[in-house]
Design a protein around this motif. Structure first.
Motif, PDB file in Angstrom:
ATOM      1  N   GLY A  62       0.821  -1.202   0.000  1.00  0.00           N
ATOM      2  CA  GLY A  62       0.000   0.000   0.000  1.00  0.00           C
ATOM      3  C   GLY A  62       0.855   1.251   0.000  1.00  0.00           C
ATOM      4  O   GLY A  62       2.024   1.230  -0.405  1.00  0.00           O
ATOM      5  N   THR A  63       0.275   2.348   0.488  1.00  0.00           N
ATOM      6  CA  THR A  63       0.925   3.657   0.464  1.00  0.00           C
ATOM      7  C   THR A  63       1.236   4.133   1.873  1.00  0.00           C
ATOM      8  O   THR A  63       0.374   4.073   2.756  1.00  0.00           O
ATOM      9  CB  THR A  63       0.018   4.683  -0.240  1.00  0.00           C
ATOM     10  N   VAL A  64       2.453   4.607   2.079  1.00  0.00           N
ATOM     11  CA  VAL A  64       2.860   5.109   3.391  1.00  0.00           C
ATOM     12  C   VAL A  64       2.104   6.403   3.703  1.00  0.00           C
ATOM     13  O   VAL A  64       2.091   7.333   2.891  1.00  0.00           O
ATOM     14  CB  VAL A  64       4.377   5.382   3.435  1.00  0.00           C
ATOM     15  N   VAL A  65       1.484   6.461   4.889  1.00  0.00           N
ATOM     16  CA  VAL A  65       0.769   7.671   5.297  1.00  0.00           C
ATOM     17  C   VAL A  65       1.397   8.340   6.515  1.00  0.00           C
ATOM     18  O   VAL A  65       1.272   9.552   6.695  1.00  0.00           O
ATOM     19  CB  VAL A  65      -0.727   7.393   5.562  1.00  0.00           C
ATOM     20  N   ALA A  76       6.312   9.673   3.320  1.00  0.00           N
ATOM     21  CA  ALA A  76       4.876   9.561   3.074  1.00  0.00           C
ATOM     22  C   ALA A  76       4.593   9.651   1.575  1.00  0.00           C
ATOM     23  O   ALA A  76       5.242  10.412   0.852  1.00  0.00           O
ATOM     24  CB  ALA A  76       4.124  10.650   3.825  1.00  0.00           C
ATOM     25  N   GLY A  77       3.649   8.846   1.117  1.00  0.00           N
ATOM     26  CA  GLY A  77       3.284   8.837  -0.292  1.00  0.00           C
ATOM     27  C   GLY A  77       3.952   7.747  -1.095  1.00  0.00           C
ATOM     28  O   GLY A  77       3.527   7.448  -2.225  1.00  0.00           O
ATOM     29  N   GLU A  78       5.006   7.118  -0.550  1.00  0.00           N
ATOM     30  CA  GLU A  78       5.659   6.023  -1.263  1.00  0.00           C
ATOM     31  C   GLU A  78       4.815   4.751  -1.198  1.00  0.00           C
ATOM     32  O   GLU A  78       4.137   4.503  -0.207  1.00  0.00           O
ATOM     33  CB  GLU A  78       7.034   5.736  -0.647  1.00  0.00           C
ATOM     34  N   MET A  99      11.365  -5.092   7.448  1.00  0.00           N
ATOM     35  CA  MET A  99      10.706  -6.068   6.581  1.00  0.00           C
ATOM     36  C   MET A  99       9.897  -5.370   5.484  1.00  0.00           C
ATOM     37  O   MET A  99       8.929  -5.911   4.967  1.00  0.00           O
ATOM     38  CB  MET A  99       9.777  -6.958   7.410  1.00  0.00           C
ATOM     39  N   THR A 100      10.304  -4.139   5.132  1.00  0.00           N
ATOM     40  CA  THR A 100       9.542  -3.341   4.178  1.00  0.00           C
ATOM     41  C   THR A 100      10.435  -2.881   3.035  1.00  0.00           C
ATOM     42  O   THR A 100      11.603  -2.546   3.249  1.00  0.00           O
ATOM     43  CB  THR A 100       8.928  -2.113   4.881  1.00  0.00           C
ATOM     44  N   SER A 101       9.886  -2.847   1.824  1.00  0.00           N
ATOM     45  CA  SER A 101      10.636  -2.382   0.660  1.00  0.00           C
ATOM     46  C   SER A 101       9.704  -1.641  -0.286  1.00  0.00           C
ATOM     47  O   SER A 101       8.480  -1.784  -0.229  1.00  0.00           O
ATOM     48  CB  SER A 101      11.295  -3.558  -0.061  1.00  0.00           C
ATOM     49  N   ARG A 102      10.295  -0.859  -1.171  1.00  0.00           N
ATOM     50  CA  ARG A 102       9.510  -0.090  -2.128  1.00  0.00           C
ATOM     51  C   ARG A 102       9.013  -0.967  -3.272  1.00  0.00           C
ATOM     52  O   ARG A 102       9.648  -1.947  -3.639  1.00  0.00           O
ATOM     53  CB  ARG A 102      10.347   1.066  -2.680  1.00  0.00           C
ATOM     54  N   SER A 108       1.859  -3.496  -9.577  1.00  0.00           N
ATOM     55  CA  SER A 108       0.666  -3.265  -8.759  1.00  0.00           C
ATOM     56  C   SER A 108       0.886  -3.767  -7.341  1.00  0.00           C
ATOM     57  O   SER A 108       1.799  -4.565  -7.076  1.00  0.00           O
ATOM     58  CB  SER A 108      -0.542  -3.978  -9.367  1.00  0.00           C
ATOM     59  N   ALA A 109       0.023  -3.326  -6.431  1.00  0.00           N
ATOM     60  CA  ALA A 109       0.099  -3.803  -5.056  1.00  0.00           C
ATOM     61  C   ALA A 109      -0.168  -5.303  -4.984  1.00  0.00           C
ATOM     62  O   ALA A 109       0.472  -6.030  -4.212  1.00  0.00           O
ATOM     63  CB  ALA A 109      -0.900  -3.042  -4.186  1.00  0.00           C
ATOM     64  N   VAL A 110      -1.105  -5.786  -5.771  1.00  0.00           N
ATOM     65  CA  VAL A 110      -1.425  -7.215  -5.783  1.00  0.00           C
ATOM     66  C   VAL A 110      -0.213  -8.019  -6.247  1.00  0.00           C
ATOM     67  O   VAL A 110       0.140  -9.053  -5.657  1.00  0.00           O
ATOM     68  CB  VAL A 110      -2.647  -7.496  -6.678  1.00  0.00           C
ATOM     69  N   GLU A 111       0.450  -7.554  -7.295  1.00  0.00           N
ATOM     70  CA  GLU A 111       1.632  -8.258  -7.774  1.00  0.00           C
ATOM     71  C   GLU A 111       2.733  -8.248  -6.717  1.00  0.00           C
ATOM     72  O   GLU A 111       3.446  -9.240  -6.537  1.00  0.00           O
ATOM     73  CB  GLU A 111       2.150  -7.605  -9.054  1.00  0.00           C
ATOM     74  N   ALA A 112       2.855  -7.148  -5.993  1.00  0.00           N
ATOM     75  CA  ALA A 112       3.906  -7.046  -4.978  1.00  0.00           C
ATOM     76  C   ALA A 112       3.721  -8.068  -3.864  1.00  0.00           C
ATOM     77  O   ALA A 112       4.683  -8.717  -3.443  1.00  0.00           O
ATOM     78  CB  ALA A 112       3.934  -5.630  -4.396  1.00  0.00           C
ATOM     79  N   VAL A 113       2.487  -8.234  -3.361  1.00  0.00           N
ATOM     80  CA  VAL A 113       2.295  -9.206  -2.281  1.00  0.00           C
ATOM     81  C   VAL A 113       2.387 -10.639  -2.787  1.00  0.00           C
ATOM     82  O   VAL A 113       2.662 -11.564  -2.022  1.00  0.00           O
ATOM     83  CB  VAL A 113       0.964  -9.003  -1.517  1.00  0.00           C
TER      84      VAL A 113
END
Length: 305
Positions: A62-65, A76-78, A99-102, A108-113
């Motif tokens: 998702g997107t960092v808030v 924020a926004g990445e 445990m987080t990466s860009r 897409s977010a779906v492809e990333a997970v």
């Protein structure tokens, strides 16, 4: 925000939606507005086997808030993906930066997970096995999210014979399409072995047959949450070994290696060498574990807020 919780005594019917407060990002953490959530077998097992309710963990994209105290290197926004260990099944989630990466702009977010955690486990298990050119490789749970990527690693990494082990014959065409030269069922005698390397994502009662399918000097890499027991005698008579692999240990203990594998994953994806398979996208409010409980999924199951 909407959040999915569960009641005791497990099973798909034990999941329910509720309204909850948005969590806060602590030190070393990011608050992310969730776009996709990967359903994992360890989480499903927690629901089925747990004696009391536990938060759902899992992959999140998702997107960092909000940036937590002490965090550098993110803003924020990445768009990011990572592992959430508390309340991943929600519209907002907290991710530890370790445990987080860009996420690349073209993914897409779906492809990333579907790619990152499963791909890191597949890559790490394959590298741990130290596969030599010309060796044979068997992948158990080959139709799972990790299994589909492990098959592709084995096929492109120089193995002479890549075999997929699955629970039912109706998955044979699917895993062959991902590069498997042969397909065996768990009930088949000796699994058409022996094999130089077995990448085991099944565990449990299947760990014994997997060890017995090893060749002399063979290596089995165990990365499943299913446990299982290995008889020392079976290793002794084969001169074989069992190697345990956990991606969290790499992320926290060997961050440079973790980052290298991440870069390679996205490079392989960009080159078309690795492709993700998403079985189904399920609305978060309708979250269910039935597909994985019944071992019907072909690839990744994803929840979408």
């Amino acid at each position: 925000m909407l959040r999915i919780r569960h009641e005791v005594n497990g099973g798909p019917e034990a999941l329910f939606a509720e309204e909850a407060d948005t969590p806060a990002a602590g030190a070393g953490e990011l608050l992310v507005r969730v776009e996709a959530i990967g359903v994992t077998l360890p989480t499903v097992r927690k629901v089925r086997e747990g004696s009391e309710p536990v938060p759902f963990g899992g992959e999140v994209a998702g997107t960092v808030v909000v940036i937590g105290p002490g965090v550098t290197g993110f803003r924020a926004g990445e768009r990011v993906t990572g592992l959430c260990f508390t309340d991943a099944y929600a519209e907002y989630a907290v991710l530890p930066t370790t445990m987080t990466s860009r996420i690349p702009a073209d993914a897409s977010a779906v492809e990333a997970v579907a790619l990152v955690r499963s791909g890191l486990v597949a890559c790490g298990a394959y590298e741990s096995a130290r596969v030599e050119p010309g060796e044979s490789v068997l992948v158990t749970a080959a139709a799972s999210a990790v299994g589909t990527l492990a098959l592709q690693y084995a096929k492109t990494g120089g193995a002479k014979r890549v075999v997929a082990a699955v629970s039912s014959a109706d998955k044979a065409g699917f895993v062959r399409g991902l590069g498997a030269d042969e397909v065996v069922l768990y009930g088949d005698a000796d699994w058409n072995g022996p094999y130089d390397v077995i990448l085991d994502g099944a565990g449990g009662d299947l760990l014994g047959p997997a060890v017995r399918a090893l060749a002399t000097g063979g290596r089995l890499v165990a990365f499943s949450s299913g446990g299982g027991t290995v008889e020392a005698y079976e290793l002794l008579v084969r001169g074989a070994s069992v190697i345990g692999f956990q991606i969290r240990a790499i992320a926290t203990g060997k961050p440079e290696l973790y980052e290298r594998w991440l870069r390679e994953l996205w490079q392989l994806r960009a080159a078309g060498t690795l492709r993700t398979v998403v079985h189904e996208e399920i609305p978060l409010a309708e979250a269910a574990h039935a597909l994985i409980e019944q071992r019907r999924n072909l690839g990744k199951v994803v929840l979408v807020p």
